[in-house]
Structure formats: C-alpha cells, structure tokens
Write a protein that holds these residues in place. Sequence first.
Motif, PDB file in Angstrom:
ATOM      1  N   HIS A 444     -29.771 -58.695 -98.568  1.00  0.00           N
ATOM      2  CA  HIS A 444     -29.391 -57.355 -99.005  1.00  0.00           C
ATOM      3  C   HIS A 444     -28.023 -57.283 -99.691  1.00  0.00           C
ATOM      4  O   HIS A 444     -27.870 -56.526-100.664  1.00  0.00           O
ATOM      5  N   PRO A 445     -27.006 -58.049 -99.258  1.00  0.00           N
ATOM      6  CA  PRO A 445     -25.732 -57.985 -99.996  1.00  0.00           C
ATOM      7  C   PRO A 445     -25.879 -58.431-101.450  1.00  0.00           C
ATOM      8  O   PRO A 445     -25.218 -57.880-102.335  1.00  0.00           O
ATOM      9  N   TYR A 446     -26.738 -59.434-101.687  1.00  0.00           N
ATOM     10  CA  TYR A 446     -26.979 -59.856-103.067  1.00  0.00           C
ATOM     11  C   TYR A 446     -27.633 -58.723-103.862  1.00  0.00           C
ATOM     12  O   TYR A 446     -27.293 -58.482-105.024  1.00  0.00           O
ATOM     13  N   LEU A 447     -28.571 -58.032-103.230  1.00  0.00           N
ATOM     14  CA  LEU A 447     -29.229 -56.912-103.905  1.00  0.00           C
ATOM     15  C   LEU A 447     -28.216 -55.826-104.281  1.00  0.00           C
ATOM     16  O   LEU A 447     -28.151 -55.394-105.441  1.00  0.00           O
ATOM     17  N   SER A 448     -27.434 -55.379-103.303  1.00  0.00           N
ATOM     18  CA  SER A 448     -26.498 -54.281-103.562  1.00  0.00           C
ATOM     19  C   SER A 448     -25.441 -54.682-104.581  1.00  0.00           C
ATOM     20  O   SER A 448     -25.083 -53.887-105.474  1.00  0.00           O
ATOM     21  N   ARG A 449     -24.944 -55.913-104.478  1.00  0.00           N
ATOM     22  CA  ARG A 449     -23.947 -56.353-105.460  1.00  0.00           C
ATOM     23  C   ARG A 449     -24.576 -56.498-106.836  1.00  0.00           C
ATOM     24  O   ARG A 449     -23.966 -56.161-107.853  1.00  0.00           O
ATOM     25  N   GLY A 450     -25.826 -56.986-106.853  1.00  0.00           N
ATOM     26  CA  GLY A 450     -26.530 -57.091-108.128  1.00  0.00           C
ATOM     27  C   GLY A 450     -26.725 -55.732-108.788  1.00  0.00           C
ATOM     28  O   GLY A 450     -26.583 -55.591-110.013  1.00  0.00           O
ATOM     29  N   ILE A 451     -27.048 -54.722-107.978  1.00  0.00           N
ATOM     30  CA  ILE A 451     -27.198 -53.360-108.512  1.00  0.00           C
ATOM     31  C   ILE A 451     -25.866 -52.874-109.087  1.00  0.00           C
ATOM     32  O   ILE A 451     -25.810 -52.277-110.173  1.00  0.00           O
ATOM     33  N   ALA A 452     -24.769 -53.128-108.342  1.00  0.00           N
ATOM     34  CA  ALA A 452     -23.446 -52.690-108.816  1.00  0.00           C
ATOM     35  C   ALA A 452     -23.095 -53.354-110.148  1.00  0.00           C
ATOM     36  O   ALA A 452     -22.615 -52.688-111.083  1.00  0.00           O
ATOM     37  N   TYR A 453     -23.330 -54.674-110.235  1.00  0.00           N
ATOM     38  CA  TYR A 453     -23.071 -55.360-111.506  1.00  0.00           C
ATOM     39  C   TYR A 453     -23.938 -54.775-112.619  1.00  0.00           C
ATOM     40  O   TYR A 453     -23.479 -54.579-113.759  1.00  0.00           O
ATOM     41  N   SER A 454     -25.193 -54.494-112.304  1.00  0.00           N
ATOM     42  CA  SER A 454     -26.109 -53.929-113.304  1.00  0.00           C
ATOM     43  C   SER A 454     -25.598 -52.586-113.813  1.00  0.00           C
ATOM     44  O   SER A 454     -25.592 -52.326-115.029  1.00  0.00           O
ATOM     45  N   ARG A 455     -25.136 -51.723-112.877  1.00  0.00           N
ATOM     46  CA  ARG A 455     -24.663 -50.403-113.291  1.00  0.00           C
ATOM     47  C   ARG A 455     -23.383 -50.499-114.124  1.00  0.00           C
ATOM     48  O   ARG A 455     -23.109 -49.625-114.949  1.00  0.00           O
ATOM     49  N   LEU A 456     -22.614 -51.562-113.919  1.00  0.00           N
ATOM     50  CA  LEU A 456     -21.396 -51.780-114.703  1.00  0.00           C
ATOM     51  C   LEU A 456     -21.678 -52.492-116.022  1.00  0.00           C
ATOM     52  O   LEU A 456     -20.758 -52.738-116.809  1.00  0.00           O
TER      53      LEU A 456
END
Length: 515
Positions: A444-456
């Motif tokens: 899950h941390p990879y997912l949430s960080r991946g989402i954050a990078y995607s939104r940026l």
Amino acid sequence: MERFAVYERTIILCLFLLTAPGCTRNATGPPPAAQAARQQANCGEWQRAIETYNRALTSSPNDAVCLARRGNAYARQGNYKQAFVDFTTAIESDTSCPDAYSRRSRVYAWLGLVQLAKQDAHRALGLTASVPKDADLLLEHAGLLATVEKRQEADEEYKQVLALCRQGKDVRTLLIASDAHGHLHQYQDSVNCLGQALKLTPDCFYLHFLRGGSYWALHEWTLAIAEFNQYLLYTQNNPMAFWARGNCYYYQGNYAKAVADYDQAIRLAGNFPYGFYWRGLAYHCLNDYQKAIGDLSTAIKLQSTDAYAYGERADNYCHQREWAKALKDTQQALLLNPQYPKAYITQALALDQLGHFSEAIENYNQAIAAAPKKSYVYYERGMCYREHKQYKKAIVDLAEAIKYGPRNAVSFCARGSALVSDHQYEKAIADCSQSLKLNANRAHPYLSRGIAYSRLGNHKLALQDLDEAISHAPNYGEAYFERSLVYKSIGRKTLYKNDLQKAKAFGYQSPEAMR
C-alpha cells in the motif's frame, strides 16, 4: 504486541505463581514429614515431595496440611484432577486450614479461573493469623496479596523476601529469590538465579520450566521455547508447559504451532479458560473466526467475568459482519471493565457499520480517554475519519498515532494515504517513504506514493511505485487502475486498456474512493 498489553500483567502473574514453592503456616504447625516434603518442594522435587506426603498420610490420612501440600505438588506436575481431590479433602477435613485455600487459589489462577482464585486467596488471608517470617512462607503470602490485587503490599513483601534471601546461595533460596524478582518485574535477575540453581542441580528439569517463564516475561521467545522444550523432554503431562510454549509461538507469529500446543494444554487440563482464550486468539490470526468464536465462548462459559474474552469475541463477530452480536459483547466487556480501550474501538466499528457515525466517534473518544498515550486508539479513530472522507481530522489523529508509535510503518502509510486524498502530495510522498523505510514489504505505501507522484505529473516515479505495488500484491485492483491512468496520460493506450481490464477483473469498481 500493543493489542494484548492488557493481558500481559495477568499472564506474568500466572507464570510466576507457578514458581512460588512456599507454604502457609497453620496454627498447630506441620508434622516432621511435611517439613521434609516442604524442603523437597522448595527445590522443585515434586515427585519426592509427593512420596514423602504419601508416607505422612498413611498414619494421618486426614491431615489437611499434608493433603493441601500434596495437592500442590500434583498440580506442579500437571495432575490437576488429583490436586483438586486433595484440596477438597483437605477442606472437608479442616475448613480453617489456610494451606488448602492458598494452594487451590494458585491452581485456579494458573487455569485462568480468576474469580475463584480471588475467593480462595481472600479465605487464606483471612485464616492466616500473622504475616510469616520465613522467606518461603512470606513469598506465598505476598502471592495471595497479589492475587487479590493488593499490589503495593505484595511488592513490599517480595522485597522483604529478597532481603531474607540475600545471603543464601543454595537451590532452595535461589528459587525463592527468583520468584520474588519475577513478581517485582526484575526478570533478568530471575533468570540469573535460575541459572545458578541449574549449575547446582543440572538434573532438576523443573528449573528449565521456570527459566522459560522468566524468558517469556523478557519477551525472549526463542530462549523461552528452548527452555520449555528442555522441560518437555522429561515430561509431556504438564499443560502449563504447553500453554506457555504456545504463547511464545503465538507472539512469534507461528499460530499453527501455537494452536497445536494449546490443543495439548486443553486436552491435559480440561476446563482451562486461558487455554481456550489464547487458542481463540490464534484462530483469529489464522482468519478462522468461527473457531475463534467457539473457543472464546468456552472461555466465557468457564470465566464469565473476563472482559477481554468478550472483547475478543466481539472482534471476531465484526469479521463475520455480525454487528449486533459484536455490540452485545462489547457492552458486556465494558460493563466488566469500563477502561477497556479495545472494546470501545470494536463497538465504534460496529456502530459505524450500522450507520451510527456520531456514536462511533464518541466510542473512539472513550477509547482515547481510557488510553491517551496509546498509538492504536488514535489510529483507529483516524481511519474512521478517513473512511468518511474527513481527511484533515484523519491526518490530525494519525499524527498522534505516529507520535506515540514512531516505529509503526502502517501509521505513516495511513497518514500518507489521507494526505493523498487531501491533495497534499509532497507530504504524502514523505510519509509513504518513511513507511517503506520501516517496512519495505507492504504494497500500500507504494500505491499511495505512486498516486502522489502521478498527481504531481512525475510519471516515471509513479510507474516505478505502481509496478512495485503490483509485484507485492498481484491481485491489487486499485494499483492496476492507477497505473492505467498513468499509461493513459503518457499515451500508452494498449497498456491503459489492459490495466483497466485487470482492475475490473480484480474487483476494483470505485476509483472515486481515492479522490
């Protein structure tokens, strides 16, 4: 570990009551044979003590002191059936014999029959004319005080016991000192005493059992298991050894082995609330909630005043989505113990699932009031706020969870997820990175960080993290969905469509949940 801290003190008390060899003095004093057996018992030589008591009882079959002490020796060997026969006969012979109530109290405590243990301890204390002077007798008197929750008085007597033992280096004195150290939470000192005793009598296998209990109290599970294994090489008839080893396996996360040991303990001991309680916890961790409910129900039937058994059964009912039953159990748990944080949390979960959000939050508030410095109470309320999309409140609570549990990777991940939902992407990346630093094996941390990078707009890093999330959890529908969005953004239409199909195949149907 934090989840079970409420039971820790009770278990340690139980383990160290196993070591207490002492005897309560009665008005007339024990016969010479009983005195000899007392010395044998003080050295852990239970079979020899039984044989000595047998000889004494041949000429005086109704001697209540000898019967009570023989019962205690049988109990040390795990023969509870014969022990209770002796206790009953002792009481029938002399209802004013403190030894019988004291011994029976201790065995009740081992088994988890707490109320019966307290009742007998009160009787024994009431029949004891004065505080004993000998170290072994004083040790037992202190144990009775501890059983009736007179902790401060008990500790003072344990300190007096240590003062009496200061000069002695024989096995008897070392065992008494070891027990007193244990009750004072001086567990390493207890281990040291038992090590010295083993050097003097290396063939006394009972000492391995006692040292296993000391290592258990130190949370040295591997060392404790080794000691219990050594003891079980000599005898397979003591349920407390299987129970204690099972607890070590439980805390190591080896739940299948824990269940096997609890099975043996229950088979040997019969009506054993602690055995059923802990086997229920192990079944819960194996996701066998129905068996867990069955065992916890048996524990409740045997000891109806155990708030924690009700609380744990309620938790299992929640996993079965039996919310009404969960509420009934949490209400009973809180009636028995109004300061039981987990019961408030479980009750809050059930209320929330039944659509009573404000009542759920009030229960989380009660949990925090009962345990204001425990990380998990803030974590649970924060997760509730997050589920209801009150992200700023969730972030505040999860910050408190991190404050009191700074090594908990899950709390950092949860706050990172809430920060993503609150569009605070840089902070989310920092939290998810810290979570992965503490534990790199969660998806899950990879997912949430991946989402954050995607939104940026950092598609390269987003793809790296989402790939990692999927490698850790190949059926993670949300990760496929988020990766499909990245592929769509960079014009990889085929990969976008493939991931979108996989997201749907793995049951992900609500992409708006993470917005």
